[in-house]
Design a protein around this motif. Structure first.
Motif, PDB file in Angstrom:
ATOM      1  N   SER A 130      30.316   9.578  43.304  1.00 22.11           N
ATOM      2  CA  SER A 130      28.865   9.563  43.081  1.00 22.11           C
ATOM      3  C   SER A 130      28.500   9.084  41.684  1.00 22.11           C
ATOM      4  CB  SER A 130      28.288  10.960  43.308  1.00 22.11           C
ATOM      5  OG  SER A 130      28.813  11.883  42.356  1.00 22.11           O
ATOM      6  N   GLU A 131      29.481   9.063  40.774  1.00 26.85           N
ATOM      7  CA  GLU A 131      29.210   8.646  39.401  1.00 26.85           C
ATOM      8  C   GLU A 131      29.505   7.166  39.159  1.00 26.85           C
ATOM      9  OE1 GLU A 131      31.941  11.567  37.741  1.00 26.85           O
ATOM     10  OE2 GLU A 131      30.249  12.553  36.794  1.00 26.85           O
ATOM     11  N   ALA A 132      30.034   6.467  40.175  1.00 26.19           N
ATOM     12  CA  ALA A 132      30.464   5.077  39.982  1.00 26.19           C
ATOM     13  C   ALA A 132      29.310   4.183  39.536  1.00 26.19           C
ATOM     14  CB  ALA A 132      31.082   4.548  41.269  1.00 26.19           C
ATOM     15  N   GLU A 133      28.150   4.321  40.175  1.00 22.96           N
ATOM     16  CA  GLU A 133      27.005   3.481  39.809  1.00 22.96           C
ATOM     17  C   GLU A 133      26.602   3.714  38.354  1.00 22.96           C
ATOM     18  OE1 GLU A 133      23.639   3.762  42.346  1.00 22.96           O
ATOM     19  OE2 GLU A 133      24.783   3.385  44.174  1.00 22.96           O
ATOM     20  N   VAL A 134      26.569   4.983  37.965  1.00 21.31           N
ATOM     21  CA  VAL A 134      26.145   5.318  36.601  1.00 21.31           C
ATOM     22  C   VAL A 134      27.095   4.717  35.572  1.00 21.31           C
ATOM     23  CG1 VAL A 134      25.768   7.212  34.988  1.00 21.31           C
ATOM     24  CG2 VAL A 134      25.017   7.434  37.367  1.00 21.31           C
ATOM     25  N   ILE A 135      28.398   4.823  35.849  1.00 23.69           N
ATOM     26  CA  ILE A 135      29.371   4.319  34.884  1.00 23.69           C
ATOM     27  C   ILE A 135      29.332   2.790  34.836  1.00 23.69           C
ATOM     28  CG2 ILE A 135      31.843   4.096  34.436  1.00 23.69           C
ATOM     29  CD1 ILE A 135      32.171   6.972  35.081  1.00 23.69           C
ATOM     30  N   ALA A 136      29.117   2.134  35.978  1.00 22.97           N
ATOM     31  CA  ALA A 136      28.991   0.675  35.973  1.00 22.97           C
ATOM     32  C   ALA A 136      27.793   0.253  35.124  1.00 22.97           C
ATOM     33  CB  ALA A 136      28.844   0.154  37.401  1.00 22.97           C
ATOM     34  N   SER A 137      26.692   0.980  35.259  1.00 23.96           N
ATOM     35  CA  SER A 137      25.506   0.686  34.449  1.00 23.96           C
ATOM     36  C   SER A 137      25.793   0.915  32.967  1.00 23.96           C
ATOM     37  CB  SER A 137      24.341   1.570  34.910  1.00 23.96           C
ATOM     38  OG  SER A 137      23.210   1.379  34.097  1.00 23.96           O
ATOM     39  N   MET A 138      26.518   1.976  32.668  1.00 20.86           N
ATOM     40  CA  MET A 138      26.888   2.257  31.275  1.00 20.86           C
ATOM     41  C   MET A 138      27.761   1.137  30.712  1.00 20.86           C
ATOM     42  SD  MET A 138      27.732   6.338  31.645  1.00 20.86           S
ATOM     43  CE  MET A 138      28.585   6.413  30.077  1.00 20.86           C
ATOM     44  N   ALA A 139      28.640   0.590  31.558  1.00 25.89           N
ATOM     45  CA  ALA A 139      29.514  -0.498  31.115  1.00 25.89           C
ATOM     46  C   ALA A 139      28.692  -1.708  30.705  1.00 25.89           C
ATOM     47  CB  ALA A 139      30.486  -0.866  32.235  1.00 25.89           C
ATOM     48  N   PHE A 149      22.445  -1.687  40.845  1.00 26.06           N
ATOM     49  CA  PHE A 149      23.841  -1.271  40.958  1.00 26.06           C
ATOM     50  C   PHE A 149      23.981  -0.498  42.260  1.00 26.06           C
ATOM     51  CE2 PHE A 149      23.070  -1.908  36.498  1.00 26.06           C
ATOM     52  CZ  PHE A 149      24.245  -2.468  36.014  1.00 26.06           C
ATOM     53  N   SER A 150      24.775  -1.028  43.170  1.00 27.17           N
ATOM     54  CA  SER A 150      24.908  -0.428  44.492  1.00 27.17           C
ATOM     55  C   SER A 150      26.376  -0.120  44.756  1.00 27.17           C
ATOM     56  CB  SER A 150      24.373  -1.386  45.562  1.00 27.17           C
ATOM     57  OG  SER A 150      24.537  -0.849  46.847  1.00 27.17           O
ATOM     58  N   TYR A 195      34.028   3.400  45.394  1.00 31.04           N
ATOM     59  CA  TYR A 195      34.306   2.977  44.027  1.00 31.04           C
ATOM     60  C   TYR A 195      34.091   1.474  43.830  1.00 31.04           C
ATOM     61  CZ  TYR A 195      36.187   7.587  43.095  1.00 31.04           C
ATOM     62  OH  TYR A 195      36.319   8.932  42.920  1.00 31.04           O
ATOM     63  N   ASP A 196      33.546   0.798  44.816  1.00 25.36           N
ATOM     64  CA  ASP A 196      33.183  -0.610  44.671  1.00 25.36           C
ATOM     65  C   ASP A 196      31.693  -0.691  44.360  1.00 25.36           C
ATOM     66  OD1 ASP A 196      35.751  -1.262  45.295  1.00 25.36           O
ATOM     67  OD2 ASP A 196      35.345  -1.691  47.399  1.00 25.36           O
TER      68      ASP A 196
END
Length: 549
Positions: free
Chosen positions: A199-208, A265-266, A270-271
């Motif tokens: 559930s945190e994958a989108e948030v971390i991608a945005s942070m990246a 970000f969708s 983990y993709d």
């Protein structure tokens, strides 16, 4: 002695012995009953000293770890097993037999524990877990599941031995192993926590992306810095402090543009798909064909070829020019569709995404950067004029370069290396429609002869020269390459690669001849020498030459 007194004394001694024996037995029972609980506690807390005092023998932990295949697990996995052990509850202990004289004892234990095999089975998709286990839990998620998992009841007998030296009871090695084997599941290797919850994958991608917009570097995305330099293949340039700084500036501007246009970000597990808008690649590329850019580009080449600039410095300067030009153009570019995909390795010790094929920076099409042939001379002359006006060039060099602009149609050969090929003649092989030509030369005075094949679209002829310093092969092309073109060449000796992808930079307007050199450490011996000239991407051969004796 009075027999009544003796009898009374004997009875008193017997009663004292019986009382002492009862006290010792009670003490033994209390100590033995406390050992199973202390054993689990010491094992979980990794208190090796206490563990050694509770179990017979030495190096108890090392031997017990073997029972659960300790070396197969990561630290997190091992800690999960320890947590499962810590949940064990001893419901009842009954001392079945104590024999201080023999130094042995046996107790019955009722306990409840987490059956790790059943636990893993409960988290799998059914069937054999090795094929169906897809549980993605963080460490805390596993702890929560273990805490709520229904325990299994187990009754077993444990053996103890008395240590005369320490005057304490110890759990037997075999009984200790039986207790730990309760947690030895063939599926324990599947207890691998993920680093982040899906559930945190989108948030971390945005942070990246936010990181990239401010530093051109990311804690969360795994990529090679070179992969962000998507324009490198369109021009002759290199890396260096100035080029790297300009490339970082471009990446920050580019990603900032993407973020300013509200990307989506969708995540699917983990993709993570990132879609939105990026600066028009066509418009960015056009900035690399303007008069101002091209004049500065050729100025750097002339600084290298005629004004003493070091090759690495020139390549660094060209990279800096390219990416600083792009960085300045990002903000005013029109938006175009931007799509990239990130995939996260949930088990990586460092939380980071990997990129799919698209990359973070879109790749320009080579056709977007095209300079008309008749403008090359115009820009080169303007570069010469600007360098002269700035005082970087003396009058003699200026006059020589201006004069050379009108004489660039003749092949440029090295007069120090005369052509040693004898009677070179060409023929079109029967299977060719004319686009492939073979050429041969007769043996020279040293016994060497030449064969070459050529692409009619590029190559005119080939010459060679041999002396104690090696072999020079000169390919004369039908038409000059643009200034700034990069070629590469290889040399092979008896099918062994000895020179790999050596770069040649076309730095002179009108250059038709390209010379390659093979250092043979003395006059070449009787071997087969092969040379190929390729395009920069090493996927198209312009000339193929064989020299042999």
């Amino acid at each position: 002695m009075n027999m009544k007194k003796i009898a009374a004394l004997t009875l008193a001694v017997a009663m004292m012995a019986t009382s002492a024996c009862a006290v010792d037995t009670t003490k033994d029972e209390e100590q033995i009953s406390s050992i199973p609980g202390q054993f689990f506690e010491a094992f979980v807390n990794q208190d090796d000293d206490l563990l050694d005092s509770l179990v017979e023998g030495d190096d108890v932990r090392e031997k017990l770890d073997i029972q659960i295949a300790r070396t197969r697990f990561s630290e997190d996995s091992y800690n999960l097993i320890l947590h499962a052990i810590s949940l064990t509850e001893i419901e009842n202990i009954e001392v079945l037999d104590i024999d201080r004289k023999e130094g042995t004892a046996r107790v019955g234990v009722d306990l409840s524990y987490v059956n790790l095999e059943d636990f893993v089975m409960s988290l799998s998709d059914g069937g054999y877990p090795y094929y169906n286990y897809s549980c993605l839990l963080t460490y805390d998620g596993y702890i929560e599941k273990l805490d709520s998992f229904e325990k299994e009841d187990k009754s077993m007998n444990l053996n103890f031995s008395y240590n005369e030296d320490d005057e304490t009871w110890e759990l037997s090695k075999s009984s200790a192993k039986r207790l730990i084997k309760l947690f030895a599941s063939r599926y324990n290797s599947l207890l691998i926590p993920v680093q982040i919850d899906p559930s945190e994958a989108e948030v971390i991608a945005s942070m990246a992306f936010t990181e990239l917009s401010g530093s051109a570097d990311s804690t969360y995305i795994d990529f090679e810095p070179e992969s962000l330099r998507t324009f490198d293949g369109l021009f002759t340039c290199g890396t260096g402090p100035e080029s790297d700084a300009a490339a970082a500036q471009f990446v920050e501007a580019y990603i900032t543009y993407v973020l300013d246009h509200d990307p989506e970000f969708s995540a699917d597990g983990y993709d993570v798909a990132v879609s939105g808008s990026a600066p028009s690649m066509q418009q960015l590329s056009e900035q690399l064909t303007t008069r101002e850019f091209m004049i500065n580009y050729y100025m750097n080449f002339i600084r290298y070829t005629n004004l003493g600039l070091d090759l690495d410095q020139m390549l660094d300067a060209q990279g800096a020019l390219i990416y600083s030009t792009l960085a300045d153009a990002v903000a005013d570019a029109d938006p175009e569709t931007y799509i990239t995909h990130l995939t996260y390795d949930p088990y990586s010790p460092v939380p980071e995404f990997s990129l799919f094929d698209e990359g973070l920076i879109m790749t320009p099409d080579e056709s977007m950067v095209h300079i008309q042939d008749d403008l090359v001379a115009v820009y080169t002359e303007a570069a010469i004029e600007r360098l002269y006006a700035a005082g970087e060039m003396d009058t003699e060099t200026y006059n020589d370069l201006i004069d050379s602009l009108s004489g660039g149609d003749e092949p440029i050969t090295n007069p120090d290396h005369p052509n040693q090929a004898v009677n070179t003649h060409e023929e079109v092989p029967s299977f060719s429609d004319g686009d492939l030509v073979y050429a041969y030369s007769d043996p020279d005075e040293n016994g060497f002869s030449m064969f070459y094949s050529k692409d009619e679209e590029y190559t005119d002829t080939v010459e060679y020269y041999i002396d104690d310093e090696g072999i020079w092969a000169t390919v004369i092309f039908d038409q000059p390459f643009d200034v700034g073109t990069t070629l590469v060449y290889d040399w092979w000796v008896d099918d062994e690669l000895v020179v790999d992808s050596q770069e040649i930079f076309i730095v002179t307007l009108g250059q038709l001849a390209v010379e390659t050199h093979l250092d043979t450490d003395g006059f070449p011996e009787d071997h087969v020498y092969e040379m190929r000239i390729w395009n920069e991407t090493h996927n198209h051969v312009y000339a193929y030459v064989i020299l042999e004796k």
